[in-house]
Design an enzyme around this catalytic site. Structure first.
Site, PDB file in Angstrom:
ATOM      1  N   GLU A   1       6.464   3.679   6.547  1.00  9.98           N
ATOM      2  CA  GLU A   1       5.820   2.585   6.117  1.00  9.98           C
ATOM      3  C   GLU A   1       5.745   1.576   5.414  1.00  9.98           C
ATOM      4  O   GLU A   1       7.208   1.116   6.325  1.00  9.98           O
ATOM      5  CB  GLU A   1       5.168   3.623   4.015  1.00  9.98           C
ATOM      6  CG  GLU A   1       6.499   3.300   4.204  1.00  9.98           C
ATOM      7  CD  GLU A   1       6.330   4.305   1.929  1.00  9.98           C
ATOM      8  OE1 GLU A   1       4.938   4.612   2.249  1.00  9.98           O
ATOM      9  OE2 GLU A   1       7.476   4.205   1.761  1.00  9.98           O
TER      10      GLU A   1
ATOM     11  N   ASP B   1       9.051  -4.448  -2.338  1.00  9.11           N
ATOM     12  CA  ASP B   1       8.331  -4.925  -1.204  1.00  9.11           C
ATOM     13  C   ASP B   1       8.164  -6.524  -0.915  1.00  9.11           C
ATOM     14  O   ASP B   1       7.330  -6.797  -0.630  1.00  9.11           O
ATOM     15  CB  ASP B   1       6.948  -4.364  -1.598  1.00  9.11           C
ATOM     16  CG  ASP B   1       6.803  -2.771  -1.800  1.00  9.11           C
ATOM     17  OD1 ASP B   1       7.952  -2.007  -2.143  1.00  9.11           O
ATOM     18  OD2 ASP B   1       6.289  -2.155  -2.466  1.00  9.11           O
TER      19      ASP B   1
END
Length: 500
Positions: A178, A13
């Site tokens: 997301e 991420d």
């Protein structure tokens, strides 16, 4: 795209920002503390870890270390001389705290205590400032009544939303939209998303609007990045973040994995950070995955724990290492089983495909274990109680003792864990991603307990969002840790620079 990451190992991420000629990058850390590793680079290819943003209980309380909980998907930005990180501690969601927001003048730290955004419940938050200087927080909502990607102006001093949140976009129709990031570029607001889930269907999509509130139109070429259904050695590509270079060009960091072994393929070192170039055509970003080549870096280290402060590579499982370790007056480190939440495992990320790690500790006042861990239900390890070494493998509910061995009297053994190349069958297929060998040695020689299937220490078997770590823990009393070494067997083309 190179088939090697620019930050290897369990660094998922990624989020990036630039200040002048220097880039700063942060990653998710999940159950491990200290949390949110911070890297820096001047060329986007070679990165050095300069610290961790969450380093004390006032920022993140110690916890039980439940696998793949903890800190999700932080975003780092720089605004008017201050660095900001916004992220989610999913352990706090039941408490109604929402996202946390911290700031610092120096990205190496220290970072401030958190301000919470209690009206924004979800994951993967982003922060951006509009033309008038108002900050907006954008996140993936977990509220079924208010789904999709939501955004609202926020007071960064209190965490209070300044207006009701609005839905911006729900993506292109793939699962799990997301990882939102908003950018103001050439009179447009661009909204970058991750879609398709963080497995083989992962993808990067983008939309744009004239106003931050929308409406957003999707890029005609979505997804702009994905390796789904392609014969590429890097898979699960997604969760990207754009950055403009000092010369005006653009790039993006994103996560990916390097699966190995028979179908469905097994990735063991976690989701890693990769780099691609970005061009612009007709007002939309176009990914150039061949622009950058990862350079070769040897990540070998030997830590004898001579410094008062631990290297930022060292982590605990839901616990800060400073809560269960202390410098020994006789050199080295004392590791204790002091009561507390989490697991008092002093560990570091495995970053290479083929490597060897060793440790030496004395156990005059207790017993200790050297292990390779994916989570508490999936690990291989060696236990030393001052007299005997015992090898064990744990796969789900089953813990199996492989064997025991007694080193020469008075000798503290060297314990070894190696990730080795998998066996290749006659038709050229490897069943497993690698083999994990457990061994111990003394002055008379080495005892090898065996080499064990690496599939059981992979995300495809165990689930979750993390990767392998190796480390030392005290099981009873206290152990005296003398050294830990890590040596890649083959230097691969990746670029995580070893800390000094």
């Amino acid at each position: 795209m190179t088939d090697q990451p620019v930050i290897a190992g369990f660094f998922p991420d990624p989020s990036i920002c630039r200040v002048g000629d220097t880039y700063y990058l942060v990653n998710s850390s999940f159950e491990y503390l200290p949390g949110v590793p911070v890297h820096t680079s001047t060329d986007l290819v070679n990165w050095t870890q300069i610290g961790n943003a969450l380093t004390r209980p006032e920022q993140v309380a110690e916890h039980d270390g439940y696998g793949s909980a903890g800190i999700f998907a932080p975003t780092i930005r720089h605004h008017e001389g201050t660095f900001w990180i916004i992220g989610t501690n999913v352990n706090d969601i039941p408490l109604g705290r929402g996202h946390f927001l911290i700031h610092a003048q120096d990205p190496a730290g220290p970072w401030s205590d958190p301000i919470y955004v209690p009206e924004a419940i979800g994951i993967d938050p982003d922060i951006v400032w509009n033309e008038s200087g108002t900050a907006y927080v954008t996140w993936c909502s977990l509220n079924p009544a208010e789904p999709g990607i939501r955004s609202a102006p926020v007071d960064t001093t209190t965490g209070t939303l300044l207006a009701p949140a609005q839905q911006l976009w729900s993506g292109t129709g793939l699962s799990f939209p997301e990882g939102p990031h908003l950018y103001r570029i050439d009179g447009w607001w661009y909204l970058l998303l991750a879609e398709g889930g963080t497995e083989r269907g992962h993808a990067v999509t983008i939309a744009r609007a004239r106003k931050i509130e929308g409406p957003y139109e999707a890029a005609p070429s979505n997804p702009i990045l994905s390796h789904r259904s392609l014969p590429h050695p890097v898979q699960n590509t997604g969760h990207a973040d754009l950055v403009q270079l000092a010369d005006g060009n653009w790039a993006a960091v994103h996560l990916g994995v390097r699966p190995r072994g028979q179908t469905p393929g097994f990735h063991v070192n976690g989701r890693e950070t990769f780099l691609v170039g970005v061009d612009w055509a007709d007002g939309w970003p176009v990914v150039d995955d061949s622009r950058y080549t990862a350079s070769s870096i040897d990540r070998t280290f030997e830590d004898r724990f001579d410094d008062a402060l631990l290297n930022p590579r060292w982590l605990g499982v839901g616990r800060y290492p400073t809560s269960f370790t202390r410098p020994s007056p006789e050199a080295g480190l004392l590791v204790e089983t002091e009561a507390g939440q989490g697991r008092a495992l002093l560990c570091s990320r495995a970053t290479d495909n083929v490597w060897t790690a060793t440790t030496s500790f004395t156990a005059d006042k207790g017993s200790g274990r050297f292990l390779l861990r994916l989570d508490d239900r999936h690990w291989y390890g060696l236990t030393y109680d001052g007299a005997t070494v015992t090898a064990a493998v744990t796969i789900g509910p089953f813990e199996h003792t492989i064997g025991t061995w007694t080193p020469a009297n008075g000798t503290a053994p060297v314990l070894r864990i190696s990730a080795q190349t998998a066996q290749v069958l006659p038709h050229g297929v490897s069943l497993e991603p690698d083999l994990i060998e457990l061994a111990a040695s003394d002055t008379d020689g080495e005892h090898v307990f065996g080499a064990f299937d690496g599939r059981y220490l992979s995300t495809e078997v165990a689930g979750g969002f993390t990767g392998r770590v190796f480390g030392v823990e005290a099981l009873t009393g206290e152990i005296h840790l003398h050294s830990v070494t890590y040596t890649p067997t083959h230097t691969v083309s990746d670029t995580t620079e070893p800390a000094a």
